[in-house]
Write a protein that holds these residues in place. Structure first.
Motif, short mmCIF file in Angstrom:
data_model
loop_
_atom_site.label_atom_id
_atom_site.label_comp_id
_atom_site.label_asym_id
_atom_site.label_seq_id
_atom_site.Cartn_x
_atom_site.Cartn_y
_atom_site.Cartn_z
N ASP A 36 0.87 -1.17 0.00
CA ASP A 36 0.00 0.00 0.00
C ASP A 36 0.91 1.22 0.00
O ASP A 36 2.14 1.09 0.04
CB ASP A 36 -0.94 -0.02 1.21
CG ASP A 36 -0.21 -0.08 2.54
OD1 ASP A 36 0.99 0.30 2.60
OD2 ASP A 36 -0.81 -0.52 3.53
N PRO A 37 0.37 2.43 -0.08
CA PRO A 37 1.25 3.61 -0.14
C PRO A 37 2.26 3.69 0.99
O PRO A 37 3.43 4.02 0.78
CB PRO A 37 0.26 4.78 -0.10
CG PRO A 37 -0.96 4.24 -0.77
CD PRO A 37 -1.05 2.81 -0.30
N ARG A 38 1.85 3.36 2.21
CA ARG A 38 2.75 3.47 3.36
C ARG A 38 3.88 2.44 3.28
O ARG A 38 5.05 2.78 3.46
CB ARG A 38 1.96 3.28 4.65
CG ARG A 38 2.80 3.41 5.92
CD ARG A 38 1.90 3.40 7.16
NE ARG A 38 2.69 3.47 8.39
CZ ARG A 38 3.17 2.40 9.02
NH1 ARG A 38 2.93 1.18 8.54
NH2 ARG A 38 3.87 2.54 10.13
N ARG A 41 6.40 3.24 0.45
CA ARG A 41 7.37 4.28 0.80
C ARG A 41 8.46 3.72 1.71
O ARG A 41 9.62 4.12 1.62
CB ARG A 41 6.67 5.46 1.47
CG ARG A 41 5.79 6.29 0.53
CD ARG A 41 5.45 7.63 1.13
NE ARG A 41 4.77 7.51 2.40
CZ ARG A 41 3.44 7.43 2.55
NH1 ARG A 41 2.65 7.48 1.48
NH2 ARG A 41 2.89 7.32 3.74
N LEU A 117 -1.37 1.84 -7.34
CA LEU A 117 -0.39 2.79 -6.82
C LEU A 117 0.02 3.81 -7.88
O LEU A 117 0.42 4.92 -7.55
CB LEU A 117 0.85 2.03 -6.31
CG LEU A 117 0.63 1.21 -5.04
CD1 LEU A 117 1.80 0.27 -4.81
CD2 LEU A 117 0.44 2.13 -3.84
N ASN A 120 -2.11 6.97 -7.49
CA ASN A 120 -2.08 7.74 -6.24
C ASN A 120 -1.53 9.14 -6.51
O ASN A 120 -0.45 9.29 -7.09
CB ASN A 120 -1.22 7.01 -5.21
CG ASN A 120 -1.37 7.60 -3.83
OD1 ASN A 120 -1.04 8.75 -3.58
ND2 ASN A 120 -1.87 6.79 -2.89
N ASP A 122 -0.33 11.39 -4.49
CA ASP A 122 0.72 11.85 -3.58
C ASP A 122 2.08 11.79 -4.28
O ASP A 122 2.52 10.72 -4.72
CB ASP A 122 0.74 10.95 -2.34
CG ASP A 122 1.68 11.45 -1.27
OD1 ASP A 122 2.61 12.23 -1.59
OD2 ASP A 122 1.51 11.07 -0.10
N VAL A 125 4.41 9.13 -3.01
CA VAL A 125 4.09 7.77 -3.48
C VAL A 125 4.62 7.57 -4.89
O VAL A 125 5.21 6.53 -5.20
CB VAL A 125 2.57 7.52 -3.42
CG1 VAL A 125 2.22 6.17 -4.06
CG2 VAL A 125 2.07 7.56 -1.98
N GLN A 126 4.44 8.57 -5.75
CA GLN A 126 4.93 8.44 -7.12
C GLN A 126 6.46 8.36 -7.16
O GLN A 126 7.02 7.63 -7.97
CB GLN A 126 4.43 9.61 -7.96
CG GLN A 126 2.93 9.58 -8.22
CD GLN A 126 2.48 8.21 -8.73
OE1 GLN A 126 3.01 7.68 -9.71
NE2 GLN A 126 1.49 7.63 -8.07
#
Length: 217
Positions: A36-38, A41, A117, A120, A122, A125-126
């Motif tokens: 997921d995004p978190r 990262r 993703l 997204n 953010d 994130v990218q």
């Protein structure tokens, strides 16, 4: 080993392209970890990706062992192991340690990159998407170059069983998706086949890349 282009070939690990999750895996933990995004990262650092793959493919290790293997300082590997542990990618393997020695193992068998993703908004994130995908591509290149540099060490039967090819197809997005699914299903048949008991079996790496390309049809 054929070395022609637009012919046919195997030699891959499981990283899947945009519209599909990207899977890469070894053999330790229970299942794939869906990013997921978190968690993306947290993982999107070249050394963390390399360390996690080393633990998955080569088994548990200490920070010092990983540092020696990857040409890094033990301080750096220790720090990044703690970060991976904080996000559920690795865990302690206390039964392997002696004294103050701290061993780590991967918690999952592989990583799944969800195509959502890409959407997204953010910027962080990218940025993580770019780091993650480019590092996977770098690893694929390194693995292939390593094989090419050492293929003289393998018997003819293994050199004849390897493959390095590419193809140019003209497909709609739907047909490209369908082709990827069929290829992955076929690979799963061989992944789950009970061939490991054969003493001739070796670990085989397969890299599958499919992507659109601008140019003359």
């Amino acid at each position: 080993m054929p070395e022609n282009s637009d012919a046919k070939t195997p030699e891959h690990e499981r990283e899947r392209a945009p519209q599909e999750p990207a899977r890469e895996g070894g053999a330790p933990g229970p299942a794939n970890r869906l990013l997921d995004p978190r968690s993306l990262r947290a993982l999107a650092h070249p050394l963390r990706i390399q360390m996690l793959r080393a633990l998955r493919h080569q088994g548990p290790a200490t920070a010092s062992q990983l540092a020696e293997r990857l040409g890094e300082s033990s301080g750096a590997t220790s720090y990044h192991l703690r970060q991976l542990a904080a996000h559920g990618f690795v865990e302690d393997a206390p039964e392997l340690g002696k004294g103050r020695e701290r061993w780590w193992r991967a918690m999952q068998q592989g990583t799944t990159f969800d195509g959502e993703l890409y959407k997204n908004p953010d910027p962080e994130v990218q940025g993580a998407v770019e780091v993650y995908l480019h590092e996977i591509a770098n690893i694929h290149t390194q693995e292939l170059n390593t094989y090419l540099g050492t293929r003289h060490q393998w018997d003819d039967i293994w050199r004849d069983s390897s493959d390095m090819s590419d193809f140019t197809l003209h497909l709609t997005p739907e047909r490209a998706h369908e082709l990827n699914e069929k290829i992955h299903a076929l690979i799963e048949e061989y992944r789950t086949a009970d061939a490991a008991e054969d003493e001739r079996s070796q670990r085989i790496r397969m890299h599958l890349h499919s992507f659109p390309q601008h140019g003359v049809n």
